[in-house]
Motif scaffolding. Structure first.
Motif, PDB file in Angstrom:
ATOM      1  N   GLY A  85      -6.549  -6.711  -0.278  1.00 22.89           N
ATOM      2  CA  GLY A  85      -5.350  -6.156  -0.479  1.00 22.89           C
ATOM      3  C   GLY A  85      -5.717  -4.840  -1.581  1.00 22.89           C
ATOM      4  O   GLY A  85      -6.246  -4.036  -1.575  1.00 22.89           O
ATOM      5  N   GLU A  86      -4.277  -3.645  -0.943  1.00 25.01           N
ATOM      6  CA  GLU A  86      -4.556  -2.840  -2.226  1.00 25.01           C
ATOM      7  C   GLU A  86      -4.425  -2.219  -3.481  1.00 25.01           C
ATOM      8  O   GLU A  86      -5.323  -2.535  -4.852  1.00 25.01           O
ATOM      9  N   ALA A  87      -3.773  -2.884  -3.859  1.00 28.24           N
ATOM     10  CA  ALA A  87      -2.942  -3.694  -4.971  1.00 28.24           C
ATOM     11  C   ALA A  87      -1.834  -4.350  -4.995  1.00 28.24           C
ATOM     12  O   ALA A  87      -0.725  -4.397  -3.979  1.00 28.24           O
ATOM     13  N   PRO A  88      -1.597  -4.736  -6.431  1.00 29.89           N
ATOM     14  CA  PRO A  88      -0.377  -5.589  -6.098  1.00 29.89           C
ATOM     15  C   PRO A  88       1.512  -5.065  -6.187  1.00 29.89           C
ATOM     16  O   PRO A  88       1.031  -3.971  -7.109  1.00 29.89           O
ATOM     17  N   GLY A  89       2.077  -5.422  -5.572  1.00 27.45           N
ATOM     18  CA  GLY A  89       3.367  -4.388  -5.154  1.00 27.45           C
ATOM     19  C   GLY A  89       3.949  -4.317  -6.559  1.00 27.45           C
ATOM     20  O   GLY A  89       4.236  -6.055  -7.051  1.00 27.45           O
ATOM     21  N   ARG A  90       5.193  -3.819  -7.040  1.00 20.94           N
ATOM     22  CA  ARG A  90       6.248  -3.060  -7.832  1.00 20.94           C
ATOM     23  C   ARG A  90       6.877  -4.502  -7.483  1.00 20.94           C
ATOM     24  O   ARG A  90       7.266  -5.414  -8.665  1.00 20.94           O
ATOM     25  N   LYS A  91       7.696  -4.339  -6.578  1.00 20.31           N
ATOM     26  CA  LYS A  91       8.733  -5.568  -6.503  1.00 20.31           C
ATOM     27  C   LYS A  91       8.030  -6.837  -5.190  1.00 20.31           C
ATOM     28  O   LYS A  91       8.438  -7.833  -5.534  1.00 20.31           O
ATOM     29  N   GLY A  92       7.096  -7.384  -5.870  1.00 19.66           N
ATOM     30  CA  GLY A  92       6.001  -7.916  -4.567  1.00 19.66           C
ATOM     31  C   GLY A  92       5.111  -8.841  -5.993  1.00 19.66           C
ATOM     32  O   GLY A  92       5.334  -9.046  -6.886  1.00 19.66           O
ATOM     33  N   PRO A 116     -11.678  -4.884   9.810  1.00 17.11           N
ATOM     34  CA  PRO A 116     -10.452  -4.041   9.094  1.00 17.11           C
ATOM     35  C   PRO A 116      -9.389  -3.677   9.310  1.00 17.11           C
ATOM     36  O   PRO A 116      -9.273  -4.068  11.050  1.00 17.11           O
ATOM     37  N   LEU A 117      -7.738  -4.068   8.954  1.00 19.14           N
ATOM     38  CA  LEU A 117      -6.775  -4.137   9.015  1.00 19.14           C
ATOM     39  C   LEU A 117      -6.225  -3.022   9.007  1.00 19.14           C
ATOM     40  O   LEU A 117      -6.327  -2.695   7.686  1.00 19.14           O
ATOM     41  N   TYR A 118      -5.113  -2.335   9.264  1.00 18.17           N
ATOM     42  CA  TYR A 118      -3.950  -1.822   8.686  1.00 18.17           C
ATOM     43  C   TYR A 118      -3.464  -2.386   7.378  1.00 18.17           C
ATOM     44  O   TYR A 118      -3.033  -3.771   7.943  1.00 18.17           O
ATOM     45  N   HIS A 119      -2.532  -2.008   6.266  1.00 20.33           N
ATOM     46  CA  HIS A 119      -1.971  -2.049   5.477  1.00 20.33           C
ATOM     47  C   HIS A 119      -0.720  -2.740   6.429  1.00 20.33           C
ATOM     48  O   HIS A 119      -0.154  -1.645   6.736  1.00 20.33           O
ATOM     49  N   PRO A 120      -0.096  -4.239   5.841  1.00 25.67           N
ATOM     50  CA  PRO A 120       1.413  -4.525   6.655  1.00 25.67           C
ATOM     51  C   PRO A 120       2.436  -4.310   6.209  1.00 25.67           C
ATOM     52  O   PRO A 120       3.750  -4.499   5.945  1.00 25.67           O
ATOM     53  N   SER A 121       2.880  -2.404   5.134  1.00 24.30           N
ATOM     54  CA  SER A 121       3.686  -2.157   4.594  1.00 24.30           C
ATOM     55  C   SER A 121       5.106  -1.859   5.501  1.00 24.30           C
ATOM     56  O   SER A 121       4.354  -1.305   6.667  1.00 24.30           O
ATOM     57  N   PRO A 122       5.929  -0.996   5.270  1.00 24.01           N
ATOM     58  CA  PRO A 122       6.974  -0.583   6.586  1.00 24.01           C
ATOM     59  C   PRO A 122       6.655   0.539   6.729  1.00 24.01           C
ATOM     60  O   PRO A 122       6.666   0.836   7.925  1.00 24.01           O
ATOM     61  N   GLN A 123       5.884   1.398   5.703  1.00 23.72           N
ATOM     62  CA  GLN A 123       5.728   2.859   5.796  1.00 23.72           C
ATOM     63  C   GLN A 123       4.868   2.714   6.618  1.00 23.72           C
ATOM     64  O   GLN A 123       4.932   3.682   8.685  1.00 23.72           O
ATOM     65  N   VAL A 124       3.395   1.988   7.614  1.00 23.16           N
ATOM     66  CA  VAL A 124       2.618   1.903   7.688  1.00 23.16           C
ATOM     67  C   VAL A 124       2.585   1.435   9.331  1.00 23.16           C
ATOM     68  O   VAL A 124       2.673   2.445  10.249  1.00 23.16           O
ATOM     69  N   LEU A 125       4.279   0.710   8.960  1.00 22.43           N
ATOM     70  CA  LEU A 125       3.639  -0.132  10.861  1.00 22.43           C
ATOM     71  C   LEU A 125       4.796   1.209  11.500  1.00 22.43           C
ATOM     72  O   LEU A 125       4.972   1.250  12.625  1.00 22.43           O
ATOM     73  N   ILE A 126       5.378   2.131  10.593  1.00 25.50           N
ATOM     74  CA  ILE A 126       6.720   3.141  10.753  1.00 25.50           C
ATOM     75  C   ILE A 126       5.183   4.430  11.091  1.00 25.50           C
ATOM     76  O   ILE A 126       5.342   5.458  12.839  1.00 25.50           O
ATOM     77  N   THR A 127       4.689   4.592  10.665  1.00 20.30           N
ATOM     78  CA  THR A 127       3.653   5.745  10.767  1.00 20.30           C
ATOM     79  C   THR A 127       2.560   5.709  11.079  1.00 20.30           C
ATOM     80  O   THR A 127       2.100   6.527  11.709  1.00 20.30           O
ATOM     81  N   ILE A 173     -13.984 -11.889   5.858  1.00 16.78           N
ATOM     82  CA  ILE A 173     -13.741 -10.390   5.038  1.00 16.78           C
ATOM     83  C   ILE A 173     -12.712  -9.222   6.070  1.00 16.78           C
ATOM     84  O   ILE A 173     -13.082  -9.265   6.715  1.00 16.78           O
ATOM     85  N   VAL A 174     -10.953 -10.258   5.853  1.00 11.65           N
ATOM     86  CA  VAL A 174      -9.840  -9.098   6.043  1.00 11.65           C
ATOM     87  C   VAL A 174      -9.560  -8.138   5.691  1.00 11.65           C
ATOM     88  O   VAL A 174      -9.085  -8.444   4.267  1.00 11.65           O
ATOM     89  N   THR A 175      -9.605  -6.424   5.322  1.00 14.61           N
ATOM     90  CA  THR A 175      -9.279  -5.316   4.018  1.00 14.61           C
ATOM     91  C   THR A 175      -7.774  -5.314   4.664  1.00 14.61           C
ATOM     92  O   THR A 175      -7.719  -4.887   6.635  1.00 14.61           O
ATOM     93  N   LEU A 176      -6.992  -5.010   3.954  1.00  9.77           N
ATOM     94  CA  LEU A 176      -5.579  -4.499   4.339  1.00  9.77           C
ATOM     95  C   LEU A 176      -5.758  -3.254   3.911  1.00  9.77           C
ATOM     96  O   LEU A 176      -5.044  -2.868   2.927  1.00  9.77           O
TER      97      LEU A 176
END
Length: 221
Positions: free
Chosen positions: A46-53, A166-177, A128-131
């Motif tokens: 992934g990119e980096a650990p999330g603040r709430k994750g 290579p995959l897109y990140h699973p964040s809510p923002q990415v799913l929307i945009t 390897i799967v990149t997010l």
């Protein structure tokens, strides 16, 4: 303790003690046995650990909506967390002055690149799967590639002697945009195909299919 486990403990301890990034010195590097089995044949980056994750739970992609989306996508192809290793391009959570998540800076990614290189070498995954773009670009700093997320997302590529999806990140923002739920679910089916291509079974804990044995002939009985 085996040699591989010992090497991983050394690596995790070095990451925990790292003070290369002044803005992250008070953060905890998310690299431990909670990332997954070091014998895993499949690695997600992934990119980096999330603040709430991950920054809060110390488990990559857990405790926030990105983690819940990720879990749902894994489940869609019958892939269990216990069968994969998960890490990040940056091991600590990058934040703005107001405490919000931000993208890791180029220097922060460079500071973490050796940890990523050593983790990949130690786990030695077949797939390897990149997010997200940050994770895909982080691999470029280790071994050059010309892959682009927009062009190569959801496709099986080769990188450094391994299969790379290579995959897109699973964040809510990415799913929307950028990549909606339907498209991401379709991408994860490509991950399943890559896993099968290296001879692993998703319905059997990512173990190779049993070799067919030839029954003994009557003359040998």
């Amino acid at each position: 303790m085996g040699e591989k486990s010992r090497q991983f403990q050394v690596l995790a301890s070095e990451a925990a003690a790292c003070i290369r990034c002044p803005a992250m010195c008070e953060r905890t590097a998310v690299l431990s046995h909670l990332n997954g089995p070091i014998e895993a044949r499949v690695m997600f980056i992934g990119e980096a650990p999330g603040r709430k994750g991950g920054d809060r739970t110390h488990v990559p992609f857990s405790g926030d909506q990105s983690g819940r989306n990720f879990e749902r996508f894994l489940t869609s192809i019958n892939l269990q967390r216990s069968d994969i290793f998960i890490t990040s391009a940056a091991l600590c959570n990058p934040r703005t002055a107001t405490g919000a998540n931000r993208r890791p800076a180029a220097l922060e990614l460079r500071n973490c690149s050796d940890f990523l290189r050593r983790t990949i070498a130690l786990v030695d995954p077949s797939v390897i799967v990149t997010l997200g773009m940050v994770a895909l670009d982080a691999l470029r700093s280790l071994q050059y590639h010309e892959l682009n997320l927009r062009k190569d997302a959801g496709k099986i590529r080769r990188w450094n002697g391994r299969l790379l999806v290579p995959l897109y990140h699973p964040s809510p923002q990415v799913l929307i945009t950028s990549r909606n739920e339907k498209a991401q679910l379709r991408d994860y089916r490509v991950v399943a195909r890559a896993i099968r291509r290296v001879g692993l079974r998703l319905d059997a804990g990512l173990v190779p299919p049993m070799e067919r044995t030839t029954p003994p002939s009557k003359s040998s009985r």
